[in-house]
Design a protein around this motif. Structure first.
Motif, PDB file in Angstrom:
ATOM      1  N   ASN A 183       0.815  -1.225  -0.018  1.00 16.82           N
ATOM      2  CA  ASN A 183      -0.061   0.005  -0.023  1.00 16.82           C
ATOM      3  C   ASN A 183       0.840   1.410  -0.024  1.00 16.82           C
ATOM      4  O   ASN A 183       2.056   1.310   0.073  1.00 16.82           O
ATOM      5  N   ALA A 184       0.160   2.310  -0.126  1.00 15.89           N
ATOM      6  CA  ALA A 184       1.124   3.609  -0.213  1.00 15.89           C
ATOM      7  C   ALA A 184       1.974   3.879   0.837  1.00 15.89           C
ATOM      8  O   ALA A 184       2.763   4.647   0.787  1.00 15.89           O
ATOM      9  N   SER A 185       1.692   3.354   1.993  1.00 12.56           N
ATOM     10  CA  SER A 185       2.571   3.474   3.253  1.00 12.56           C
ATOM     11  C   SER A 185       3.724   2.458   3.041  1.00 12.56           C
ATOM     12  O   SER A 185       4.600   2.533   4.169  1.00 12.56           O
ATOM     13  N   ASN A 187       3.405  -0.929   3.392  1.00  8.16           N
ATOM     14  CA  ASN A 187       3.137  -2.181   4.043  1.00  8.16           C
ATOM     15  C   ASN A 187       2.737  -3.069   2.981  1.00  8.16           C
ATOM     16  O   ASN A 187       1.840  -2.750   2.164  1.00  8.16           O
ATOM     17  N   ILE A 189       0.358  -5.917   2.085  1.00  8.22           N
ATOM     18  CA  ILE A 189      -1.253  -5.904   2.338  1.00  8.22           C
ATOM     19  C   ILE A 189      -1.392  -7.347   2.217  1.00  8.22           C
ATOM     20  O   ILE A 189      -2.113  -7.949   2.956  1.00  8.22           O
TER      21      ILE A 189
HETATM   22  C1  LIG Z   1      -0.938   0.433   4.873  1.00 11.77           C
HETATM   23  O1  LIG Z   1      -1.241  -0.645   5.721  1.00 11.77           O
HETATM   24  C2  LIG Z   1      -0.818  -0.439   7.105  1.00 11.77           C
HETATM   25  C3  LIG Z   1      -0.776  -1.788   7.687  1.00 11.77           C
HETATM   26  O2  LIG Z   1      -2.120  -2.549   7.313  1.00 11.77           O
HETATM   27  C4  LIG Z   1      -1.926   0.613   7.453  1.00 11.77           C
HETATM   28  O3  LIG Z   1      -1.826   0.970   9.034  1.00 11.77           O
HETATM   29  C5  LIG Z   1      -1.899   2.056   6.899  1.00 11.77           C
HETATM   30  O4  LIG Z   1      -2.548   2.914   7.322  1.00 11.77           O
HETATM   31  C6  LIG Z   1      -1.923   1.723   5.387  1.00 11.77           C
HETATM   32  N1  LIG Z   1      -1.649   3.076   4.741  1.00 11.77           N
HETATM   33  C7  LIG Z   1      -2.594   3.495   3.706  1.00 11.77           C
HETATM   34  C8  LIG Z   1      -2.101   4.672   3.142  1.00 11.77           C
HETATM   35  O5  LIG Z   1      -3.694   2.819   3.302  1.00 11.77           O
END
Ligand SMILES: *[C@@H]1O[C@H](CO)[C@@H](O)[C@H](O)[C@H]1NC(C)=O
Length: 436
Positions: A183-185, A187, A189
């Protein structure tokens, strides 16, 4: 008794190793040559046995190789040195010359021999004559079980009689495809590994094959300690030639193969995978009239591995024009039909990273939302590597005429159909990429 036996090249790198007990970490292998060099530097005579930090190192040299055994407990060093000499002569008998290349070419057989010669760290039969007899005896047992009913009923519908090859060879490819979503951060998924064991069999007659993998369930069901890593496969599917009852019973994969090319088995692993090829991009839009991308790629796997034919698809607006590219490695092309540009890198080494920049003109002003963007997708192939850690422990080939057949094993990890990263951020809010 020995906890671990390894064969090292002249630089002290392990070519093949077998753990019998896990009280000695495999990382000790890497310490062997530096210890020897230290002793040589200090003019201390290097003896076949020495200890360091509670680990006993026992070795012999042959050509450009070190045959090394490690133990933690007080062990009978003379017996182990004797074992290493026997190992050396058995391997020489099997391969004529024992050198780096013969080890690389035959590691399946060597694993097998290491298995037969040492059990739970205790030397077993080391006479090569007896070893060869043992293997033949076992194969006779197999034939008695399987062949007569086959011959009577002609039940092998997938293979005809009378196949002849001048050279009997088997090629086995273990191919693992990785699917993941980041995902964008940054992680992961979801992720999964889809594995397949593909074979090319060029074997005469009606050969019986037996494949050993480092399968966790097999180790547990037979009460044997897993030597080194074992893996837990899910959704295992076999080609019809595999005797399913036998697999269910003792996890042995035994079969009479079809002639030529086929997929022996497939499996899935849902273990989390970290992105082997990591890509992130930052986008800077200049008043909606032009847009700049900075893309970074990193090989997140062992340094000695290389990803080949890496292709990175970075999405751009449908009507982007006048592309300009600058890349630290590889080449970049615009693929307007895919609304993306493609960065191709022939070879990406483990631990390496590269940057590239792209610039496009935009005919119409727009304000694209971050999460409406398509993700980055990536293609790659990493040879000599499986992400799951699956290993072929042996491949036995037995045919009643008694010919010798060569098994060749290759490993490869590649992208699956769905290897995507949403790691595209706007340059201003970007904390991922520092400005350069
Ligand atoms: C990405 O996934 C992490 C862990 O599931 C979550 O905490 C985070 O908010 C997510 N980021 C986005 C931008 O969706």
């Amino acid at each position: 008794m020995a906890s671990l036996v390894a064969i090292l090249d002249v630089k002290g790198k392990s070519l093949i190793q077998r753990s019998y007990k896990d009280d000695v970490p495999p990382s000790c292998i890497e310490r062997f040559l530096p210890l020897v060099l230290d002793m040589e530097e200090e003019n201390v005579q290097v003896t076949p046995c020495f200890s360091d930090d509670g680990i006993n190192y026992m070795h012999i040299r042959h050509n450009n190789l070190y045959l090394l055994a490690l133990s933690k407990r007080n062990s009978n060093a003379a017996e182990i040195i004797f074992f290493l000499h026997r190992l050396c002569s058995v391997l020489t008998e099997y391969f004529k010359e024992l050198e780096e290349e013969s080890i690389r070419d035959n590691f399946v057989i060597i694993y097998e021999l290491l298995d037969e010669m040492m059990d739970f760290g205790y030397p077993q039969t080391t006479e090569s004559k007896i070893l060869q007899e043992y293997i033949t005896q076992e194969s006779h047992k197999l034939e008695l079980q399987a062949r007569p009913p086959m011959a009577v009923t002609n039940a092998v519908s997938w293979r005809s009689e009378g196949i002849r090859y001048r050279k009997n060879e088997v090629f086995l490819d273990v191919v693992e495809s990785v699917n993941l979503l980041v995902n964008a951060s940054g992680n992961v998924i979801r992720s999964e590994i889809l594995g397949a064991v593909k074979m090319k069999c060029y074997l005469s007659g009606m050969p019986e094959l037996r494949l050993g993998l480092n399968d966790k369930v097999m180790f547990e069901s037979t009460g044997r300690a897993a030597r080194g890593k074992s893996i837990e496969m899910e959704d295992v599917k076999f080609h019809q030639c595999v005797r399913l009852a036998r697999f269910e019973n003792d996890r042995t994969i035994s079969f009479i193969p079809p002639d030529g090319e086929f997929e022996l088995m497939s499996y899935r692993l849902s273990t989390p995978v970290k992105p082997l090829v990591w890509v992130e991009a930052s986008v800077e839009s200049h008043r909606g009239s032009r847009v700049e991308y900075m893309v970074k790629v990193r090989g997140q796997f062992k340094r000695r591995s290389t990803a080949n034919n890496v292709e990175i698809y970075v999405p751009v607006p449908d009507d982007a024009d006048s592309p300009k590219f600058r890349a630290a490695a590889g080449s970049v092309v615009y693929a307007p039909e895919k609304s993306a540009f493609v960065w191709k890198i022939k070879q990406l080494g483990g631990g390496r990273d590269y940057l590239m920049r792209a610039h496009f003109g935009l005919p119409s002003v727009r304000n694209e939302e971050l999460d409406k963007r398509a993700p980055i997708s990536v293609k790659f192939e990493i040879p000599y590597f499986t992400v799951s850690g699956i290993q072929v422990r042996y491949l036995k080939i037995v045919e009643k005429s008694g010919y010798q057949a060569l098994p060749w094993v290759r490993y490869i990890t590649q992208n699956g159909d769905d290897y995507v990263l949403r790691t595209i951020s706007d340059a201003k809010s970007s904390s991922i990429i520092a400005p350069i």
